[in-house]
Write a protein that holds these residues in place. Sequence first.
Motif, PDB file in Angstrom:
ATOM      1  N   LEU A  83       0.863  -1.177   0.000  1.00 32.14           N
ATOM      2  CA  LEU A  83       0.000   0.000   0.000  1.00 32.14           C
ATOM      3  C   LEU A  83       0.902   1.231   0.000  1.00 32.14           C
ATOM      4  CD1 LEU A  83      -2.741   1.410   0.182  1.00 32.14           C
ATOM      5  CD2 LEU A  83      -2.631   1.134   2.673  1.00 32.14           C
ATOM      6  N   VAL A  84       0.825   2.013  -1.060  1.00 35.37           N
ATOM      7  CA  VAL A  84       1.670   3.203  -1.211  1.00 35.37           C
ATOM      8  C   VAL A  84       0.808   4.437  -0.964  1.00 35.37           C
ATOM      9  CG1 VAL A  84       3.205   4.490  -2.736  1.00 35.37           C
ATOM     10  CG2 VAL A  84       3.070   1.994  -2.920  1.00 35.37           C
ATOM     11  N   ALA A  85       1.262   5.276  -0.032  1.00 28.58           N
ATOM     12  CA  ALA A  85       0.553   6.505   0.289  1.00 28.58           C
ATOM     13  C   ALA A  85       1.380   7.702  -0.153  1.00 28.58           C
ATOM     14  CB  ALA A  85       0.276   6.582   1.792  1.00 28.58           C
ATOM     15  N   GLY A  86       0.779   8.558  -0.960  1.00 28.90           N
ATOM     16  CA  GLY A  86       1.436   9.790  -1.371  1.00 28.90           C
ATOM     17  C   GLY A  86       1.033  10.912  -0.438  1.00 28.90           C
ATOM     18  N   LEU A  87       2.011  11.515   0.240  1.00 27.51           N
ATOM     19  CA  LEU A  87       1.747  12.547   1.234  1.00 27.51           C
ATOM     20  C   LEU A  87       1.990  13.922   0.639  1.00 27.51           C
ATOM     21  CD1 LEU A  87       3.470  10.929   4.352  1.00 27.51           C
ATOM     22  CD2 LEU A  87       1.148  10.584   3.491  1.00 27.51           C
ATOM     23  N   ASP A  88       0.905  14.680   0.477  1.00 30.72           N
ATOM     24  CA  ASP A  88       1.028  16.017  -0.080  1.00 30.72           C
ATOM     25  C   ASP A  88       1.348  17.038   0.998  1.00 30.72           C
ATOM     26  OD1 ASP A  88       0.985  18.049  -1.895  1.00 30.72           O
ATOM     27  OD2 ASP A  88      -1.178  18.315  -1.863  1.00 30.72           O
ATOM     28  N   ASP A  89       0.896  16.799   2.203  1.00 32.44           N
ATOM     29  CA  ASP A  89       1.110  17.746   3.295  1.00 32.44           C
ATOM     30  C   ASP A  89       1.426  16.970   4.567  1.00 32.44           C
ATOM     31  OD1 ASP A  89       1.259  20.047   4.771  1.00 32.44           O
ATOM     32  OD2 ASP A  89      -0.908  20.229   5.057  1.00 32.44           O
ATOM     33  N   PRO A  90       2.638  16.402   4.656  1.00 31.00           N
ATOM     34  CA  PRO A  90       2.979  15.612   5.827  1.00 31.00           C
ATOM     35  C   PRO A  90       2.981  16.437   7.100  1.00 31.00           C
ATOM     36  CG  PRO A  90       4.928  16.050   4.515  1.00 31.00           C
ATOM     37  CD  PRO A  90       3.759  16.535   3.727  1.00 31.00           C
ATOM     38  N   ALA A  91       2.879  15.750   8.229  1.00 33.79           N
ATOM     39  CA  ALA A  91       2.808  16.442   9.521  1.00 33.79           C
ATOM     40  C   ALA A  91       4.061  17.249   9.796  1.00 33.79           C
ATOM     41  CB  ALA A  91       2.576  15.431  10.639  1.00 33.79           C
ATOM     42  N   GLY A  92       5.170  16.851   9.244  1.00 41.00           N
ATOM     43  CA  GLY A  92       6.424  17.585   9.420  1.00 41.00           C
ATOM     44  C   GLY A  92       7.422  17.097   8.414  1.00 41.00           C
ATOM     45  N   GLU A  93       8.476  17.840   8.205  1.00 43.56           N
ATOM     46  CA  GLU A  93       9.471  17.438   7.221  1.00 43.56           C
ATOM     47  C   GLU A  93      10.050  16.077   7.585  1.00 43.56           C
ATOM     48  OE1 GLU A  93      13.546  19.130   5.128  1.00 43.56           O
ATOM     49  OE2 GLU A  93      12.489  20.310   6.637  1.00 43.56           O
ATOM     50  N   GLY A  94       9.940  15.139   6.623  1.00 44.22           N
ATOM     51  CA  GLY A  94      10.447  13.804   6.870  1.00 44.22           C
ATOM     52  C   GLY A  94       9.539  12.968   7.747  1.00 44.22           C
ATOM     53  N   ASP A  95       8.375  13.506   8.119  1.00 37.49           N
ATOM     54  CA  ASP A  95       7.465  12.784   8.992  1.00 37.49           C
ATOM     55  C   ASP A  95       6.640  11.809   8.173  1.00 37.49           C
ATOM     56  OD1 ASP A  95       5.375  12.035  10.792  1.00 37.49           O
ATOM     57  OD2 ASP A  95       5.775  13.862  11.945  1.00 37.49           O
ATOM     58  N   ALA A  96       6.443  10.593   8.686  1.00 42.06           N
ATOM     59  CA  ALA A  96       5.651   9.597   7.965  1.00 42.06           C
ATOM     60  C   ALA A  96       4.165   9.811   8.196  1.00 42.06           C
ATOM     61  CB  ALA A  96       6.031   8.184   8.414  1.00 42.06           C
ATOM     62  N   GLY A  97       3.813  10.769   9.058  1.00 35.51           N
ATOM     63  CA  GLY A  97       2.419  11.028   9.332  1.00 35.51           C
ATOM     64  C   GLY A  97       1.807  11.905   8.272  1.00 35.51           C
ATOM     65  N   GLY A  98       0.677  12.500   8.611  1.00 38.35           N
ATOM     66  CA  GLY A  98       0.006  13.335   7.636  1.00 38.35           C
ATOM     67  C   GLY A  98      -1.029  12.548   6.865  1.00 38.35           C
ATOM     68  N   ARG A  99      -1.977  13.258   6.305  1.00 39.66           N
ATOM     69  CA  ARG A  99      -3.070  12.623   5.591  1.00 39.66           C
ATOM     70  C   ARG A  99      -2.652  12.303   4.163  1.00 39.66           C
ATOM     71  NH1 ARG A  99      -8.611  15.880   5.198  1.00 39.66           N
ATOM     72  NH2 ARG A  99      -7.335  17.105   3.752  1.00 39.66           N
ATOM     73  N   PRO A 100      -2.846  11.072   3.707  1.00 36.86           N
ATOM     74  CA  PRO A 100      -2.451  10.731   2.337  1.00 36.86           C
ATOM     75  C   PRO A 100      -3.328  11.427   1.316  1.00 36.86           C
ATOM     76  CG  PRO A 100      -3.614   8.886   3.352  1.00 36.86           C
ATOM     77  CD  PRO A 100      -3.392   9.903   4.431  1.00 36.86           C
ATOM     78  N   ASN A 137      -8.988   8.662   2.924  1.00 42.89           N
ATOM     79  CA  ASN A 137      -7.749   9.375   3.196  1.00 42.89           C
ATOM     80  C   ASN A 137      -7.807  10.181   4.497  1.00 42.89           C
ATOM     81  OD1 ASN A 137      -9.353  11.574   2.213  1.00 42.89           O
ATOM     82  ND2 ASN A 137      -7.467  12.676   1.732  1.00 42.89           N
ATOM     83  N   ASP A 138      -8.943  10.114   5.200  1.00 39.18           N
ATOM     84  CA  ASP A 138      -9.043  10.755   6.504  1.00 39.18           C
ATOM     85  C   ASP A 138      -8.635   9.812   7.638  1.00 39.18           C
ATOM     86  OD1 ASP A 138      -9.831  13.269   5.690  1.00 39.18           O
ATOM     87  OD2 ASP A 138     -11.948  12.733   5.610  1.00 39.18           O
ATOM     88  N   ILE A 139      -8.284   8.575   7.290  1.00 42.69           N
ATOM     89  CA  ILE A 139      -7.815   7.620   8.296  1.00 42.69           C
ATOM     90  C   ILE A 139      -6.318   7.856   8.491  1.00 42.69           C
ATOM     91  CG2 ILE A 139      -7.567   5.179   8.896  1.00 42.69           C
ATOM     92  CD1 ILE A 139      -9.955   4.601   7.108  1.00 42.69           C
ATOM     93  N   GLY A 140      -5.966   8.463   9.603  1.00 39.30           N
ATOM     94  CA  GLY A 140      -4.581   8.864   9.814  1.00 39.30           C
ATOM     95  C   GLY A 140      -3.655   7.764  10.276  1.00 39.30           C
ATOM     96  N   ASP A 141      -4.186   6.771  10.985  1.00 37.85           N
ATOM     97  CA  ASP A 141      -3.336   5.692  11.489  1.00 37.85           C
ATOM     98  C   ASP A 141      -3.058   4.685  10.374  1.00 37.85           C
ATOM     99  OD1 ASP A 141      -2.242   4.136  13.972  1.00 37.85           O
ATOM    100  OD2 ASP A 141      -3.503   2.703  12.882  1.00 37.85           O
ATOM    101  N   GLN A 142      -1.769   4.400  10.129  1.00 43.56           N
ATOM    102  CA  GLN A 142      -1.412   3.513   9.018  1.00 43.56           C
ATOM    103  C   GLN A 142      -1.949   2.097   9.207  1.00 43.56           C
ATOM    104  OE1 GLN A 142       0.912   5.243  10.784  1.00 43.56           O
ATOM    105  NE2 GLN A 142       1.908   6.682   9.391  1.00 43.56           N
ATOM    106  N   GLY A 143      -1.882   1.594  10.442  1.00 39.97           N
ATOM    107  CA  GLY A 143      -2.390   0.250  10.681  1.00 39.97           C
ATOM    108  C   GLY A 143      -3.889   0.163  10.453  1.00 39.97           C
TER     109      GLY A 143
END
Length: 358
Positions: A83-100, A137-143
């Motif tokens: 599952l590949v998620a493209g992050l347009d606006d991550p929570a922070g630089e280099g952060d894996a969070g953020g909404r896909p 894409n509003d599901i923030g938790d990857q698991g």
Amino acid sequence: MFEHLDDPHPPSFGPGFRRGVVLRAQRRRRRRRLAGGAGVATASLMAGVGGLYGRAAWRANDVDRIDVAGTADVAAGEPVTVLVAGLDDPAGEGDAGGRPDALLLARLDPRAGTAGLLSIPRDLMVDAPGGGRVRINDIGDQGALVGVVESQLGVGIDHYVAVTYEGFEALVDHAGGIDVRVDVPVRDMHSGMLLGRPGCVTLDGGRALALVRSRHLEVWDETSGTWVPDTISDLRRVTIQRQLVVAALAGVVDEGAGPVAADRLAGIVADNVAVDTALSLDDVVTMVRAAGALAPADVAQATLPVVSDPADVNRLVPDPHRAPAAVRAFLAGEPPPAGAGEPPDAAELPGGAVVDPC
């Protein structure tokens, strides 16, 4: 610089819109005459090459790793689904969070030599793990996201990969740009994208990024002499995203695997990619090599067939008639059924806002 676009009715994007095209560096081999000391020179060169490869491996190991429930190692040679998620606006630089902003399923079967891509529209409505209905894409938790895809779309996920849009931009520039073809002039006033002349055009990373971000696509209607909104631009966008990703990866493969290219690519990955902890570096190398052996035409591509949500016409749900067949084809490594993922009203657009690799 952009005279070739020749837009008959150029929009006003404001100052700074036309970004400079990154010119691909011209690599020229220099012949050097060596007089004596050939053994020392060769040894020095090999040491430098080895150092660059070693640095690339070190930087690849520096990729951010995240704990994602539901992911696990896959036996060598077995099919793997990511599952590949493209992050347009991550929570922070280099952060894996953020909404896909983009979700893509990729499946690779090394033994069968097949690969498939299945795009998931971001406006797809799903049952939230905590109750209620939400856009996927509003599901923030990857698991939780992995669990939703597995339980509600019927696709088992082995690994999770998050990629920033800045990483996509850098990947395109690393590949020396990508060539795309448009049937009619298209633009997006919001993303700053303009392709003003039908035919093939080379996109640098910045222009490619503006295209994959486009959610308000307009096409030029020659009959009326006006720009016409693409009523299905968001669905068309996921197709464009998928095609440009394939083109960018193909360009990276064409660049070759020399030590300098490997080091540069490893830096892009380390700065812009995060993977689940179950995905080892050896797994990544194996998948990249297997994918690199495939021609883009050999990769089966489709978008999950959808229809409007009865509760909200601006949201989507899986098409009960076409979606199951598309998922089965994806899992089997087969070409998608005819019309899978094609928006039902695409024929209504003047000329069709088609964007394909050249």
